[in-house]
Design a protein around this motif. Sequence first.
Motif, PDB file in Angstrom:
ATOM      1  N   LYS A 209       0.857  -1.186   0.000  1.00  0.00           N
ATOM      2  CA  LYS A 209       0.000   0.000   0.000  1.00  0.00           C
ATOM      3  C   LYS A 209       0.892   1.235   0.000  1.00  0.00           C
ATOM      4  O   LYS A 209       1.812   1.341   0.805  1.00  0.00           O
ATOM      5  CB  LYS A 209      -0.897  -0.016   1.233  1.00  0.00           C
ATOM      6  N   LEU A 210       0.611   2.169  -0.907  1.00  0.00           N
ATOM      7  CA  LEU A 210       1.384   3.396  -0.996  1.00  0.00           C
ATOM      8  C   LEU A 210       1.020   4.305   0.170  1.00  0.00           C
ATOM      9  O   LEU A 210      -0.129   4.689   0.334  1.00  0.00           O
ATOM     10  CB  LEU A 210       1.114   4.102  -2.326  1.00  0.00           C
ATOM     11  N   VAL A 211       2.015   4.624   1.010  1.00  0.00           N
ATOM     12  CA  VAL A 211       1.783   5.438   2.194  1.00  0.00           C
ATOM     13  C   VAL A 211       2.221   6.877   1.954  1.00  0.00           C
ATOM     14  O   VAL A 211       1.532   7.820   2.333  1.00  0.00           O
ATOM     15  CB  VAL A 211       2.549   4.845   3.401  1.00  0.00           C
ATOM     16  N   ASP A 212       3.373   7.056   1.324  1.00  0.00           N
ATOM     17  CA  ASP A 212       3.928   8.396   1.138  1.00  0.00           C
ATOM     18  C   ASP A 212       4.665   8.454  -0.190  1.00  0.00           C
ATOM     19  O   ASP A 212       5.278   7.470  -0.609  1.00  0.00           O
ATOM     20  CB  ASP A 212       4.887   8.719   2.282  1.00  0.00           C
ATOM     21  N   GLN A 213       4.576   9.608  -0.836  1.00  0.00           N
ATOM     22  CA  GLN A 213       5.286   9.810  -2.102  1.00  0.00           C
ATOM     23  C   GLN A 213       5.748  11.258  -2.149  1.00  0.00           C
ATOM     24  O   GLN A 213       4.969  12.166  -1.863  1.00  0.00           O
ATOM     25  CB  GLN A 213       4.369   9.522  -3.288  1.00  0.00           C
ATOM     26  N   ASN A 214       6.997  11.470  -2.487  1.00  0.00           N
ATOM     27  CA  ASN A 214       7.560  12.812  -2.620  1.00  0.00           C
ATOM     28  C   ASN A 214       8.240  12.938  -3.969  1.00  0.00           C
ATOM     29  O   ASN A 214       8.936  12.018  -4.404  1.00  0.00           O
ATOM     30  CB  ASN A 214       8.575  13.098  -1.516  1.00  0.00           C
ATOM     31  N   ILE A 215       8.021  14.078  -4.604  1.00  0.00           N
ATOM     32  CA  ILE A 215       8.670  14.370  -5.873  1.00  0.00           C
ATOM     33  C   ILE A 215       9.352  15.723  -5.723  1.00  0.00           C
ATOM     34  O   ILE A 215       8.692  16.735  -5.474  1.00  0.00           O
ATOM     35  CB  ILE A 215       7.665  14.401  -7.041  1.00  0.00           C
ATOM     36  N   LEU A 216      10.659  15.712  -5.862  1.00  0.00           N
ATOM     37  CA  LEU A 216      11.437  16.945  -5.841  1.00  0.00           C
ATOM     38  C   LEU A 216      11.670  17.350  -7.291  1.00  0.00           C
ATOM     39  O   LEU A 216      12.269  16.589  -8.065  1.00  0.00           O
ATOM     40  CB  LEU A 216      12.770  16.732  -5.126  1.00  0.00           C
ATOM     41  N   ALA A 217      11.164  18.513  -7.666  1.00  0.00           N
ATOM     42  CA  ALA A 217      11.311  19.009  -9.032  1.00  0.00           C
ATOM     43  C   ALA A 217      12.272  20.192  -9.022  1.00  0.00           C
ATOM     44  O   ALA A 217      12.088  21.144  -8.263  1.00  0.00           O
ATOM     45  CB  ALA A 217       9.962  19.434  -9.595  1.00  0.00           C
ATOM     46  N   ILE A 218      13.308  20.110  -9.846  1.00  0.00           N
ATOM     47  CA  ILE A 218      14.280  21.189  -9.998  1.00  0.00           C
ATOM     48  C   ILE A 218      14.080  21.771 -11.400  1.00  0.00           C
ATOM     49  O   ILE A 218      14.300  21.083 -12.395  1.00  0.00           O
ATOM     50  CB  ILE A 218      15.733  20.692  -9.839  1.00  0.00           C
ATOM     51  N   TYR A 219      13.631  23.024 -11.474  1.00  0.00           N
ATOM     52  CA  TYR A 219      13.359  23.688 -12.754  1.00  0.00           C
ATOM     53  C   TYR A 219      14.559  24.528 -13.169  1.00  0.00           C
ATOM     54  O   TYR A 219      15.128  25.263 -12.356  1.00  0.00           O
ATOM     55  CB  TYR A 219      12.130  24.591 -12.627  1.00  0.00           C
ATOM     56  N   PHE A 220      14.949  24.412 -14.434  1.00  0.00           N
ATOM     57  CA  PHE A 220      16.076  25.167 -14.985  1.00  0.00           C
ATOM     58  C   PHE A 220      15.571  26.173 -16.013  1.00  0.00           C
ATOM     59  O   PHE A 220      14.552  25.956 -16.664  1.00  0.00           O
ATOM     60  CB  PHE A 220      17.074  24.220 -15.676  1.00  0.00           C
ATOM     61  N   ASP A 221      16.335  27.260 -16.177  1.00  0.00           N
ATOM     62  CA  ASP A 221      16.026  28.194 -17.264  1.00  0.00           C
ATOM     63  C   ASP A 221      16.784  27.769 -18.518  1.00  0.00           C
ATOM     64  O   ASP A 221      17.417  26.716 -18.540  1.00  0.00           O
ATOM     65  CB  ASP A 221      16.334  29.641 -16.847  1.00  0.00           C
ATOM     66  N   LYS A 222      16.751  28.576 -19.551  1.00  0.00           N
ATOM     67  CA  LYS A 222      17.391  28.220 -20.835  1.00  0.00           C
ATOM     68  C   LYS A 222      18.905  28.099 -20.726  1.00  0.00           C
ATOM     69  O   LYS A 222      19.531  27.396 -21.502  1.00  0.00           O
ATOM     70  CB  LYS A 222      17.043  29.267 -21.907  1.00  0.00           C
ATOM     71  N   ASP A 223      19.507  28.776 -19.743  1.00  0.00           N
ATOM     72  CA  ASP A 223      20.961  28.745 -19.573  1.00  0.00           C
ATOM     73  C   ASP A 223      21.436  27.584 -18.702  1.00  0.00           C
ATOM     74  O   ASP A 223      22.633  27.451 -18.463  1.00  0.00           O
ATOM     75  CB  ASP A 223      21.443  30.064 -18.957  1.00  0.00           C
ATOM     76  N   GLY A 224      20.513  26.764 -18.176  1.00  0.00           N
ATOM     77  CA  GLY A 224      20.893  25.631 -17.337  1.00  0.00           C
ATOM     78  C   GLY A 224      21.129  26.012 -15.898  1.00  0.00           C
ATOM     79  O   GLY A 224      21.883  25.346 -15.191  1.00  0.00           O
ATOM     80  N   VAL A 225      20.483  27.084 -15.435  1.00  0.00           N
ATOM     81  CA  VAL A 225      20.616  27.556 -14.065  1.00  0.00           C
ATOM     82  C   VAL A 225      19.294  27.281 -13.336  1.00  0.00           C
ATOM     83  O   VAL A 225      18.216  27.460 -13.903  1.00  0.00           O
ATOM     84  CB  VAL A 225      20.948  29.066 -14.036  1.00  0.00           C
TER      85      VAL A 225
END
Length: 169
Positions: A96-112
């Motif tokens: 049974k799925l109890v917890d789920q975390n998604i860390l999203a790292i967004y970059f701009d066009k320059d890779g920052v």
Amino acid sequence: MSLTKRYFKSDRTFISSAAIALVIGTAGLTSCKTTEVMNNGYIFDQQALNLVPVGSSREQVLLSLGTPSTTATFDGEVFYYISQKRTRSVAFMKPKLVDQNILAIYFDKDGVVKQEANYSLKDGRVFDMISRTTPTGGREITFLQQILQGGGNGINGAKNFLNNLNPGQ
């Protein structure tokens, strides 16, 4: 002399008390709850996350957090680090799925790094990313409906079905 074994009263009481002890012991062991916890995916480390503030380069993110679980489909401008925690009470039960975390790292066009987001189970819905079924169009009909719809109307469909069973008539 007979070769059959004779059971005396003391033998019967020993066997019955052993059977009762076995039943009580089995019932006691089955009432124990052994929950198995399974952690899958990226395990979040706050110290590693502190090493990649907004303004960091793509290479710094890769060195600090490692390879992402997945990236954005089209541009590759987002890294996703996914972790799940599942539990099951008995080894043969479905987890049974109890917890789920998604860390999203967004970059701009320059890779920052321009933004970091942490999504949890309450932010989305649970879905099976790999389902082993292929949806088909149309509708499902029963065997009887196939017979009745066979040749346009019910009588012709039944005749066609019977003719297929007996091809000589």
